[in-house]
Every structure is written in structure tokens, then in C-alpha cells.
Design an enzyme around this catalytic site. Structure first.
Site, PDB file in Angstrom:
ATOM      1  N   TYR A 156       0.825  -1.207   0.000  1.00 20.69           N
ATOM      2  CA  TYR A 156       0.000   0.000   0.000  1.00 20.69           C
ATOM      3  C   TYR A 156       0.861   1.260   0.000  1.00 20.69           C
ATOM      4  O   TYR A 156       0.694   2.142  -0.849  1.00 20.69           O
ATOM      5  CB  TYR A 156      -0.913  -0.019   1.216  1.00 20.69           C
ATOM      6  CG  TYR A 156      -1.936   1.084   1.258  1.00 20.69           C
ATOM      7  CD1 TYR A 156      -3.045   1.067   0.408  1.00 20.69           C
ATOM      8  CD2 TYR A 156      -1.810   2.144   2.151  1.00 20.69           C
ATOM      9  CE1 TYR A 156      -3.992   2.067   0.451  1.00 20.69           C
ATOM     10  CE2 TYR A 156      -2.755   3.157   2.199  1.00 20.69           C
ATOM     11  CZ  TYR A 156      -3.842   3.116   1.351  1.00 20.69           C
ATOM     12  OH  TYR A 156      -4.784   4.124   1.394  1.00 20.69           O
ATOM     13  N   ASN A 185      -6.251   9.914   8.163  1.00 22.13           N
ATOM     14  CA  ASN A 185      -7.294   9.067   8.749  1.00 22.13           C
ATOM     15  C   ASN A 185      -8.670   9.729   8.657  1.00 22.13           C
ATOM     16  O   ASN A 185      -8.852  10.842   9.140  1.00 22.13           O
ATOM     17  CB  ASN A 185      -6.984   8.781  10.223  1.00 22.13           C
ATOM     18  CG  ASN A 185      -5.739   7.926  10.398  1.00 22.13           C
ATOM     19  OD1 ASN A 185      -4.650   8.380  10.090  1.00 22.13           O
ATOM     20  ND2 ASN A 185      -5.906   6.713  10.882  1.00 22.13           N
ATOM     21  N   VAL A 199     -11.307   3.298  14.320  1.00 23.34           N
ATOM     22  CA  VAL A 199     -12.621   3.828  14.718  1.00 23.34           C
ATOM     23  C   VAL A 199     -13.707   2.761  14.640  1.00 23.34           C
ATOM     24  O   VAL A 199     -14.413   2.521  15.635  1.00 23.34           O
ATOM     25  CB  VAL A 199     -12.987   5.083  13.911  1.00 23.34           C
ATOM     26  CG1 VAL A 199     -14.454   5.468  14.151  1.00 23.34           C
ATOM     27  CG2 VAL A 199     -12.087   6.259  14.301  1.00 23.34           C
ATOM     28  N   GLY A 218      -0.951   2.283  23.278  1.00 21.03           N
ATOM     29  CA  GLY A 218      -2.056   3.214  23.096  1.00 21.03           C
ATOM     30  C   GLY A 218      -1.648   4.669  23.122  1.00 21.03           C
ATOM     31  O   GLY A 218      -2.503   5.556  23.014  1.00 21.03           O
ATOM     32  N   GLN A 220       0.407   5.983  20.886  1.00 22.89           N
ATOM     33  CA  GLN A 220       0.602   6.465  19.529  1.00 22.89           C
ATOM     34  C   GLN A 220      -0.555   7.399  19.163  1.00 22.89           C
ATOM     35  O   GLN A 220      -1.677   7.244  19.655  1.00 22.89           O
ATOM     36  CB  GLN A 220       0.716   5.314  18.533  1.00 22.89           C
ATOM     37  CG  GLN A 220      -0.520   4.438  18.382  1.00 22.89           C
ATOM     38  CD  GLN A 220      -0.525   3.252  19.326  1.00 22.89           C
ATOM     39  OE1 GLN A 220      -0.130   3.365  20.475  1.00 22.89           O
ATOM     40  NE2 GLN A 220      -1.009   2.106  18.840  1.00 22.89           N
ATOM     41  N   PRO A 285       2.831   3.332  12.343  1.00 27.53           N
ATOM     42  CA  PRO A 285       3.426   4.625  12.693  1.00 27.53           C
ATOM     43  C   PRO A 285       3.074   5.069  14.104  1.00 27.53           C
ATOM     44  O   PRO A 285       1.983   4.806  14.604  1.00 27.53           O
ATOM     45  CB  PRO A 285       2.825   5.580  11.655  1.00 27.53           C
ATOM     46  CG  PRO A 285       1.594   4.908  11.171  1.00 27.53           C
ATOM     47  CD  PRO A 285       1.842   3.437  11.265  1.00 27.53           C
TER      48      PRO A 285
END
Length: 336
Positions: A156, A185, A199, A218, A220, A285
Site C-alpha cells: 500500500y 485518517n 474507529v 495506546g 501512539q 506509525p
């Protein structure tokens, strides 16, 4: 119900091709373009898109739906092309990575060829993934990125980077009128419950009262743009006059940790879900936040929907699906 079409100046109406038009972003874009008075040709092979996303548009005489895979050439008469066709979440694009790369690269080639033949303006839906795990924060368009070319996400990431190369080479070599949008996003109604992105994962888990799975610690960060803001940005970029090829970031610069996102969704749903933690996937990331000053300067765009408000609409959509028992599995094999 779509808004009544406004009166438009002669020559202002376009015949527009949206590839991937039955997907999450594509269906919202088709809806917006019809509301603005355009004729819309929606092409999709229904690998991750679904007919139900555009069923409410089928009765509109200015809307046409065709089954087509952008790996194959397409010969239609259009003057605008939005090239959105591609699985966009890691769960989907890693299922068949060779096909993902072919979709991105051959799809870009075929749509650019069509734009060249028709003299059409074409917009490429690129991605913040071209920045990889960024060493610059927030990410401006001038940043070249930090991408692993041989990792599990590379089909991707590198596919989209190659597509950008093709777009700019067609622009320089053949004079094709291009726009390259780097989408960050995005969330909202019509995401599939099995989409795999954070989400829908968190919302579905919270509505079901299941543990909410957080990958890594969590901490990030992500920046979430509501779909209505995103499609408005794409439309403004396409029609900006004077415009330019870009690339241009389109996303919401409001940054939130994944853990805080989970807690906000728990609060909004009134869920009893607890947080559980799992190993972080490879090449995920640690930070993601767009610099959107170029979009503001070029075509006067900035996001307007607050995360809390957008999540309420998204939660209501998924709650409706759950209540109606309409969680349908995604297609496991592409249409050939």
C-alpha cells in the site's frame, strides 16, 4: 434525501468518474457531486465497496453504477476523474498484497491514460501512508517520508508512492491536468464493521460490550477527519482555480492518542467495555498529524467537524446496523 440541485452556470456541470465509488469515501463523494448538479459515473469491483452504499442514488437519472476493476482499462467520456479505487485498511490491503499493488499502480496508469485521451482533470486519492513512520511532525507535503519498502504494509505505502510518481510524470510528460491529495485518517458512516481500522473496531467493540483491543501501549497518536469534511476538501481541491497538482494534505490536524480515542468512544456509547492490549503490528506509525496549511492557502479548506460530534454520527450508524442485524461479512475474494 439529496439536496435540490442549485442552478449552475452553463459549462459548470461535469460528467465525473469516481473509481471505488461504492466504497466508504467514494459513496459520500458521489452523493456530494450529485447534490452539486454533476453527472456521476461510479465504477467499483465491490472488493471492499458495496452496492448498499449507493443504492439510494440509483434512482437519480444523473447517476450510473458500473462493475469495473481499474486493473483493466476503461473507455468512457468524462471530464473529471476521482481515482479512489483501492482497499484502504491494513486488514484488506494485506489480504492480497500483490493485487493491492496492481490495483494502485495499474489503476493509476489506466485512469491517467483515460484522462489523457479525454483531456480530463484527474485527482489521485493518495494517502498519509506515503510518509511512513514519520521523522517530521506534523507532516508537511515537503517531507519525503520514512517508509519500509519490504514490509507487510509496503504494498500500500509504496504502491501509493509509485502512483504519485506516475501522476507527476504524466503531468510533466503529457500535460495531464492532475491533483494529488494525501488523505489522512478519515471516519464516518458507511465504514464497514469489519474494516479493521481503529474507529470502526473501537465503536463495534464498545457497542457489543466487548473488550476494546489497543495495539501497543495506546500512546501512539492519530488525527481523525470526519468524512463530510474530507469529501468537501477533495471537491475544493479538484475545482480550485487557479489550482495546482499538489500534493496537498487533506485531514484533521487535531491529534489524539489511541487510548484517549478508546475512552471517548466508551464514554459516548455508555459502554462497559474494558481496554485490553496486544502487540503493535509491524511498521505501525507512532505519530500521524497533517500540516494542512497548503489546503487552507490554495482552496480555503479546513475541517469543521469536531471529533466528538463526528463520532456520535458514526456510533449512531453502527448502532443502527447492529439493531437491524445487518453486519454483513466482507467479500473474501475479489470480483474477477
Amino acid at each position: 434525501m439529496l439536496e435540490e440541485r442549485p442552478s449552475r452556470a452553463p459549462g459548470d456541470q461535469h460528467r465525473i468518474l469516481v473509481t471505488g465509488g461504492a466504497g466508504f469515501l467514494g459513496s459520500h463523494l458521489c452523493e456530494q457531486l450529485l447534490a452539486l448538479g454533476h453527472d456521476v459515473l461510479c465504477a467499483d469491483n465491490f472488493f471492499t465497496g458495496t452496492r448498499r452504499n449507493v443504492e439510494h442514488l440509483l434512482s437519480d437519472p444523473h447517476f450510473e453504477l458500473i462493475s469495473h476493476d481499474v486493473i483493466q482499462p476503461l473507455d468512457v467520456e468524462v471530464d473529471r476523474i476521482y481515482n479512489l479505487a483501492c482497499p484502504a485498511s491494513p486488514v484488506h490491503y494485506q489480504r492480497d498484497p500483490v493485487y493491492t499493488t496492481k490495483t494502485i499502480v495499474l489503476g493509476a496508469f489506466n485512469m491517467l491514460d483515460l484522462a489523457k485521451r479525454q483531456g480530463a482533470r484527474i485527482l489521485q486519492a493518495s494517502t498519509s501512508e506515503v510518509y511512513g513512520d514519520p521523522g517530521v511532525h506534523p507532516q508537511p507535503e515537503s517531507y519525503w517520508g520514512n517508509v519500509n519498502p519490504v514490509g507487510v504494509r509496503s504494498c500500500y505505502d509504496e504502491g501509493k508512492r509509485c502512483a504519485e510518481t506516475l501522476f507527476f510524470d504524466y503531468h510533466r510528460q503529457h500535460g495531464v491536468d492532475i491533483r494529488v491529495a494525501r488523505i489522512f485518517n478519515t471516519y464516518g458512516p458507511r465504514m464497514h464493521p469489519e474494516d479493521g481500522r481503529v474507529v470502526p473496531n473501537f465503536v463495534v467493540q464498545a457497542l457489543r460490550g466487548n473488550p476494546i483491543t489497543i495495539y501497543g501501549n495506546g500512546l501512539q497518536t492519530r488525527s481523525f477527519c470526519f468524512v463530510d469534511d474530507l469529501v468537501e476538501g477533495l471537491g475544493r481541491f479538484m475545482e480550485a482555480n487557479p489550482g495546482g497538482p499538489g500534493p496537498v494534505n487533506i485531514g484533521n490536524p487535531a491529534e489524539v492518542t489511541v487510548r484517549d480515542l478508546a475512552q471517548l468512544i466508551i464514554d459516548l456509547t455508555g459502554s462497559s467495555s474494558k481496554l485490553v492490549f496486544a502487540p503493535l503490528p509491524p511498521d505501525d506509525p507512532t505519530q500521524r498529524r497533517p500540516d494542512v496549511s497548503a489546503a487552507a492557502q490554495m482552496f480555503g479548506w479546513q475541517p469543521g467537524v469536531q471529533l466528538r460530534d463526528g463520532l456520535r454520527k458514526t456510533i449512531a450508524y453502527f448502532d443502527g446496523l447492529l439493531s437491524a442485524g445487518e453486519f454483513l461479512p466482507l467479500r473474501r475474494e475479489r470480483v474477477r
